[in-house]
Write a protein that holds these residues in place. Structure first.
Motif, short mmCIF file in Angstrom:
data_model
loop_
_atom_site.label_atom_id
_atom_site.label_comp_id
_atom_site.label_asym_id
_atom_site.label_seq_id
_atom_site.Cartn_x
_atom_site.Cartn_y
_atom_site.Cartn_z
N ARG A 112 0.84 -1.24 0.26
CA ARG A 112 0.80 -0.04 0.12
C ARG A 112 0.91 1.14 -0.19
N HIS A 113 2.37 1.36 0.62
CA HIS A 113 3.08 1.87 0.41
C HIS A 113 3.77 2.75 -0.98
N GLN A 114 3.31 1.43 -1.87
CA GLN A 114 4.29 1.80 -2.98
C GLN A 114 5.43 2.16 -2.97
N ILE A 115 6.43 1.63 -2.06
CA ILE A 115 7.97 1.49 -2.80
C ILE A 115 8.38 0.93 -3.23
N ILE A 116 7.75 -0.02 -3.50
CA ILE A 116 8.75 -1.22 -5.39
C ILE A 116 7.25 -0.95 -5.96
N GLU A 117 8.07 -0.52 -7.47
CA GLU A 117 7.07 -0.72 -8.24
C GLU A 117 7.82 -0.87 -9.74
N VAL A 118 6.71 -1.53 -10.70
CA VAL A 118 7.74 -2.04 -11.64
C VAL A 118 7.44 -1.30 -12.85
N ALA A 119 8.04 -0.30 -13.52
CA ALA A 119 7.67 0.07 -15.06
C ALA A 119 7.82 0.48 -16.17
N GLY A 120 7.88 -0.65 -16.47
CA GLY A 120 7.58 -1.93 -18.17
C GLY A 120 9.32 -1.79 -17.91
N ASP A 121 9.22 -1.04 -19.52
CA ASP A 121 11.18 -1.60 -19.74
C ASP A 121 11.51 -0.18 -20.18
N ASP A 122 12.86 -0.29 -20.48
CA ASP A 122 13.89 0.35 -20.02
C ASP A 122 14.46 0.77 -21.63
N ASN A 123 15.44 1.98 -22.89
CA ASN A 123 14.90 1.99 -23.34
C ASN A 123 16.19 0.81 -24.07
N PHE A 124 16.40 -0.15 -23.40
CA PHE A 124 17.27 -1.41 -23.70
C PHE A 124 16.13 -2.23 -23.82
N GLY A 125 15.11 -2.67 -23.66
CA GLY A 125 14.09 -3.66 -23.64
C GLY A 125 14.09 -4.51 -22.38
N ARG A 126 14.77 -4.22 -21.13
CA ARG A 126 15.19 -4.46 -19.83
C ARG A 126 13.42 -4.28 -18.87
N LYS A 127 13.14 -5.05 -17.73
CA LYS A 127 12.51 -4.59 -16.89
C LYS A 127 12.94 -3.29 -16.03
#
Length: 430
Positions: free
Chosen positions: A67-82
């Motif tokens: 609920r604190h959203q300390i950790i998030e996943v933000a899609g892929d970077d410019n290299f195609g990495r998570k």
């Protein structure tokens, strides 16, 4: 983040010195909380969580962490990495946070992605004497994050580093492996991340943005770091970042499936089905940009000449992620995130109805993609890409919230929907 970083801090006199290091000024500690604790996508979810977990926040063992959203996943970077993001400013005071559960939650998040190349971004601003983890916690973290986690992490970016974090890394330098040490990067300003990832997709906390602006304002004009580059105006033949409907109108044969998807999938169908870890590896960012420029300039791209399976895979994922609206559309966001509430005996019918409600361009492109991914999965004994693995890779590239948010509590349901779509594609697209 590896077993090579182990250090017994409890009795080390250095530990006591580190504990006294000033983490932030008093002024920094008084920054106001974010205007919105949860992202719009989080609040849209009707409080549904990972399909493998209990479906109410009160029963979810990690709800007090998530609920604190300390950790998030933000899609892929410019290299195609998570991209995995850790927000120090969202950590509550120590007496309000179970750090052992935080560690387990971080491990559980990384466990979904460590088989693929990934990037970790740590926003350090907001770590204070009130919420900093104990050094014994860091020691335990080092024990937990063994080679499994460090092998495929390609970069760790520490944003807004302070003397504390720099001193900590200097003291640990003798025990940090040379290979891992090369992966650590400092970013003094947010604009420095733009070469790696689009900042707009990172869901950066307001207080971190404000702090970045404050740092910039404190510099002399001649020392100002470059601002994030403005978006370039679209080229006449622009393909990336253009709505599917517009691309179809431009197509000489009225083809609903964009040329990028056709080119990449045709090439991968011929040469990529037996490549282990297909869609899990990154690509040379310079080549990615060159291919994007060719497409956006109306130049034909021949992946067979390039002979780079991972480049084609990254281009496909990048095209999907850069669509102005996700392939499965904002309109279906709530329905898909809440899909796990549907009775199992009616899920195929509901899914078929949802998919068939998509605009024609979206439906046909999704069918084209899923049909191909079913071929990939059929070769999973060789390429190791099962439907579950493909769902983890493609779920966040097929659907996200209107604010680009992808909270962890939404990722589970989205990936589950994608996996079910792959499992039942022969019934959905009939």
């Amino acid at each position: 983040m590896s077993s090579e970083l182990l250090v017994e801090l409890g009795e080390d006199p250095t530990a006591a010195q580190l504990g006294q290091l000033k983490l932030a000024t008093i002024e920094d500690q008084q920054w106001p909380a974010d205007e919105s604790t949860l992202s719009k996508s989080e609040t849209d979810m009707s409080q549904r969580f990972d399909p493998g977990s209990p479906r109410s926040p009160g029963d979810d063992p990690f709800y007090d962490i998530s609920r604190h959203q300390i950790i998030e996943v933000a899609g892929d970077d410019n290299f195609g990495r998570k991209v995995i993001v850790f927000n120090a400013c969202r950590m509550p005071p120590n007496h309000q946070l179970n750090h052992h559960k935080l560690l387990m939650y971080l491990k559980g998040t990384l466990d979904q992605y460590v088989e693929s190349d990934y990037t970790l971004i740590y926003f350090h601003h907001g770590l204070t004497s009130e919420n900093k983890p104990s050094l014994s916690w860091l020691r335990d973290a080092y024990r937990e994050f063994d080679r499994k986690y460090k092998k495929n992490i390609k970069a760790l970016y520490i944003v807004h580093p302070t003397m504390f974090i720099k001193t900590l890394l200097i003291l640990f330098k003798p025990i940090i492996s040379f290979k891992f040490g090369r992966k650590i990067n400092y970013a003094s300003y947010l604009s420095e991340l733009e070469d790696v990832v689009k900042c707009e997709q990172l869901m950066i906390p307001d207080r971190v943005k404000e702090y970045d602006n404050k740092l910039r304002a404190s510099l002399k004009p001649t020392a100002q770091p470059p601002m994030s580059p403005p978006r370039s105006p679209p080229l006449p033949n622009q393909i990336f970042g253009v709505p599917l409907k517009v691309l179809r109108q431009r197509s000489p044969d009225d083809n609903a499936v964009p040329v990028v998807m056709r080119d990449t999938i045709n090439f991968l169908s011929e040469q990529g089905l037996e490549i282990e870890g297909i869609f899990r590896r990154s690509a040379n960012v310079t080549l990615v940009k060159e291919v994007q420029l060719k497409y956006n300039s109306g130049v034909a791209v021949n992946f067979t000449e390039m002979e780079d399976v991972h480049l084609a895979a990254v281009i496909l994922k990048t095209f999907l992620r850069e669509l102005p609206e996700p392939l499965m559309t904002y309109q279906l966001y709530n329905d898909i995130v809440n899909f796990t509430s549907e009775p199992s005996d009616s899920q195929v019918t509901v899914m078929k109805t949802l998919v068939e409600s998509l605009p024609e361009e979206n439906y046909l492109s999704l069918k084209y993609l899923i049909t191909f991914l079913a071929q990939v999965s059929a070769n999973s004994e060789v390429n190791k890409m099962t439907n579950s693995n493909l769902a983890v890779v493609f779920g966040p590239n097929l659907l996200w919230g209107r604010d680009n948010a992808m909270s962890l509590s939404a990722i589970g349901p989205i990936n589950n929907f994608t996996r079910t779509l792959l499992d039942q594609q022969h019934l959905i697209f009939t």
